[in-house]
Design a protein around this motif. Structure first.
Motif, PDB file in Angstrom:
ATOM      1  N   ARG A  12      49.021  24.118  24.174  1.00 27.54           N
ATOM      2  CA  ARG A  12      49.686  25.309  24.709  1.00 27.54           C
ATOM      3  C   ARG A  12      48.646  26.355  25.126  1.00 27.54           C
ATOM      4  O   ARG A  12      47.724  26.649  24.367  1.00 27.54           O
ATOM      5  CB  ARG A  12      50.628  25.931  23.675  1.00 27.54           C
ATOM      6  CG  ARG A  12      51.746  25.014  23.192  1.00 27.54           C
ATOM      7  CD  ARG A  12      52.664  25.711  22.195  1.00 27.54           C
ATOM      8  NE  ARG A  12      53.721  24.833  21.721  1.00 27.54           N
ATOM      9  CZ  ARG A  12      53.617  24.064  20.634  1.00 27.54           C
ATOM     10  NH1 ARG A  12      52.494  24.086  19.917  1.00 27.54           N
ATOM     11  NH2 ARG A  12      54.617  23.277  20.285  1.00 27.54           N
ATOM     12  N   GLY A  13      48.830  26.871  26.339  1.00 26.62           N
ATOM     13  CA  GLY A  13      48.064  28.036  26.763  1.00 26.62           C
ATOM     14  C   GLY A  13      46.659  27.768  27.229  1.00 26.62           C
ATOM     15  O   GLY A  13      45.824  28.683  27.218  1.00 26.62           O
ATOM     16  N   ARG A  18      50.490  25.342  30.552  1.00 29.65           N
ATOM     17  CA  ARG A  18      51.239  26.284  29.719  1.00 29.65           C
ATOM     18  C   ARG A  18      51.672  25.616  28.426  1.00 29.65           C
ATOM     19  O   ARG A  18      51.559  26.191  27.340  1.00 29.65           O
ATOM     20  CB  ARG A  18      52.466  26.799  30.483  1.00 29.65           C
ATOM     21  CG  ARG A  18      53.234  27.884  29.726  1.00 29.65           C
ATOM     22  CD  ARG A  18      54.349  28.462  30.571  1.00 29.65           C
ATOM     23  NE  ARG A  18      55.445  27.508  30.766  1.00 29.65           N
ATOM     24  CZ  ARG A  18      56.555  27.784  31.442  1.00 29.65           C
ATOM     25  NH1 ARG A  18      56.689  28.969  32.030  1.00 29.65           N
ATOM     26  NH2 ARG A  18      57.502  26.874  31.583  1.00 29.65           N
ATOM     27  N   LEU A  70      42.481  30.888  28.880  1.00 29.69           N
ATOM     28  CA  LEU A  70      43.888  31.110  28.584  1.00 29.69           C
ATOM     29  C   LEU A  70      44.734  30.984  29.851  1.00 29.69           C
ATOM     30  O   LEU A  70      44.303  31.364  30.938  1.00 29.69           O
ATOM     31  CB  LEU A  70      44.078  32.490  27.962  1.00 29.69           C
ATOM     32  CG  LEU A  70      43.454  32.685  26.579  1.00 29.69           C
ATOM     33  CD1 LEU A  70      43.451  34.161  26.216  1.00 29.69           C
ATOM     34  CD2 LEU A  70      44.209  31.877  25.527  1.00 29.69           C
ATOM     35  N   HIS A  71      45.937  30.488  29.700  1.00 33.15           N
ATOM     36  CA  HIS A  71      46.853  30.298  30.822  1.00 33.15           C
ATOM     37  C   HIS A  71      47.186  31.638  31.479  1.00 33.15           C
ATOM     38  O   HIS A  71      47.849  32.482  30.891  1.00 33.15           O
ATOM     39  CB  HIS A  71      48.128  29.621  30.309  1.00 33.15           C
ATOM     40  CG  HIS A  71      49.161  29.365  31.359  1.00 33.15           C
ATOM     41  ND1 HIS A  71      48.953  28.488  32.405  1.00 33.15           N
ATOM     42  CD2 HIS A  71      50.411  29.868  31.528  1.00 33.15           C
ATOM     43  CE1 HIS A  71      50.035  28.465  33.163  1.00 33.15           C
ATOM     44  NE2 HIS A  71      50.929  29.286  32.661  1.00 33.15           N
ATOM     45  N   LYS A  76      48.998  37.338  29.963  1.00 34.92           N
ATOM     46  CA  LYS A  76      50.179  36.482  29.957  1.00 34.92           C
ATOM     47  C   LYS A  76      50.206  35.550  28.757  1.00 34.92           C
ATOM     48  O   LYS A  76      51.279  35.177  28.272  1.00 34.92           O
ATOM     49  CB  LYS A  76      50.240  35.654  31.250  1.00 34.92           C
ATOM     50  CG  LYS A  76      51.512  34.850  31.389  1.00 34.92           C
ATOM     51  CD  LYS A  76      51.743  34.372  32.803  1.00 34.92           C
ATOM     52  CE  LYS A  76      53.093  33.671  32.926  1.00 34.92           C
ATOM     53  NZ  LYS A  76      53.382  33.275  34.322  1.00 34.92           N
ATOM     54  N   THR A  77      49.036  35.137  28.283  1.00 35.39           N
ATOM     55  CA  THR A  77      48.956  34.176  27.177  1.00 35.39           C
ATOM     56  C   THR A  77      48.087  34.754  26.069  1.00 35.39           C
ATOM     57  O   THR A  77      46.896  34.992  26.273  1.00 35.39           O
ATOM     58  CB  THR A  77      48.367  32.839  27.661  1.00 35.39           C
ATOM     59  OG1 THR A  77      49.156  32.340  28.743  1.00 35.39           O
ATOM     60  CG2 THR A  77      48.338  31.817  26.544  1.00 35.39           C
TER      61      THR A  77
END
Length: 359
Positions: A12-13, A18, A70-71, A76-77
């Motif tokens: 994740r991320g 994502r 980071l995404h 955002k992440t």
């Protein structure tokens, strides 16, 4: 599967990814268009390896800081997390960006199906895995540290594989094959049967190839340079007289045909088809299939010819949707009727599989 091979990854991320929850098998062929995130998925394994070697902050800095990992950046992440499973064992991390552009461990755990998580602590900036000694730790952590991600794109005049290097740099073949000469020298001296198989396989693609000329440099006994001879001749040539495709095939053959005891449990290769003739691609696929019987392989490709050499059970599709990467395995049962009429490559071109550019 071998319990030292990765059976599932939850990520994740990370960059364009994502979120993904993906089953992995002995052989995994990742397809998708340019920009879909194949290289990001493959690159995550480099992050893990660098992290376990105690070089997380150096890796983060060289990548451009936390926002590059980071995404869509930290706005955002807020965190990057991963769960890596090896059958009944696993390794889990959560990383958080700091104000001074480092990545800090929010959690770092080993997981065992019988007892759950075993924490390595939090708030640290380099992995604590090596400081926690246990049989499960050493098995899982050492396996991940052995991962090798190979990328043989650079065959220019200044490519490191064409330069001199230390003759004792031979513990493993480096990701860009810069120490190819030293590694082949080791194989010739200590594993002659493997060395001879590599040479014979190269000759199938390059019939003019005689052998490697592997020797300490006359003016520097601790240095070695990649040299070779033509069939029936004894005058050595330098590596820059090999075509790009031939040099890449030599690197790939060495990776896949090196002695089993020297191979990592998981081998990752990014776009191995570059510059290869269709016959060489066919032979490469055979080597990949053979190696996957003993070691796990994750291969990313844009080659329809290479894809055609595998079965639908081997394939992972990467698509870019709404700005993020979607990774999923093919549904072999759903494709049964299609595959009675078409090859995998034809289905890819028809966009039945996905993994094609979309507007």
């Amino acid at each position: 599967m071998n319990p030292n091979q990765l059976s599932r990854i939850v990520l994740r991320g990370f960059k364009s990814i994502r979120e993904c929850d993906l089953e992995l098998k002995e052989l995994n062929v990742v397809i998708g268009p340019n920009g879909a995130g194949k290289s990001n998925f493959i690159g995550f394994f480099r992050l893990i390896q660098q992290m376990l070697e105690g070089r997380l902050q150096l890796f983060v800095s060289r990548q451009g800081g936390p926002d590059a990992l980071l995404h869509f950046g930290r706005k955002k992440t807020s965190m990057l997390s991963a769960e890596l499973y090896f059958g009944n064992n696993g390794y889990k991390i959560t990383l958080e960006p700091t104000q001074d552009n480092r990545m800090m461990f929010v959690e770092e755990n080993l997981w065992w199906k019988m007892n759950g998580d075993k924490s390595f602590g939090s708030g640290h900036f380099e992995s604590n895995a090596e400081s926690h000694r246990s049989g499960m730790n050493q098995c899982t952590i050492q396996t991940m540290k052995s991962w090798r991600l190979y990328h043989f794109h650079d065959t220019s005049e200044t490519a490191l594989v064409k330069q001199r290097h230390g003759i004792n740099d031979n513990l493993y073949l480096r990701p860009d094959a810069r120490n190819l000469a030293a590694f082949l020298y080791l194989l010739k001296e200590q594993y002659p049967s493997s060395y001879n198989r590599i040479v014979k396989t190269i000759r199938l693609v390059a019939p003019f190839f005689g052998d490697f000329m592997l020797r300490p440099q006359p003016d520097s006994k601790d240095q070695i340079e990649l040299e070779w001879t033509e069939k029936g001749e004894d005058v050595p040539f330098k590596a820059h007289l090999l075509s790009d495709g031939t040099l890449r095939f030599i690197c790939l053959t060495t990776v896949l045909m090196q002695p089993e005891k020297l191979q990592p449990e998981t081998i990752l290769i990014d776009e191995p088809e570059l510059g290869l003739h269709p016959f060489a691609i066919n032979l490469l696929a055979s080597l990949i299939r053979s190696t996957s019987k003993k070691r796990q392989l994750i291969v990313s490709t844009q080659s329809a010819d290479l894809l055609n050499e595998f079965s639908s059970e081997n394939v992972i599709v990467a698509d870019r949707r709404q700005g993020y990467t979607n990774l999923h395995r093919l549904d072999s049962k759903a494709l049964e009727n299609w595959l009675n009429e078409y090859s995998l490559a034809e289905l890819w071109k028809k966009n039945v599989l996905g993994g094609r550019p979309t507007r």
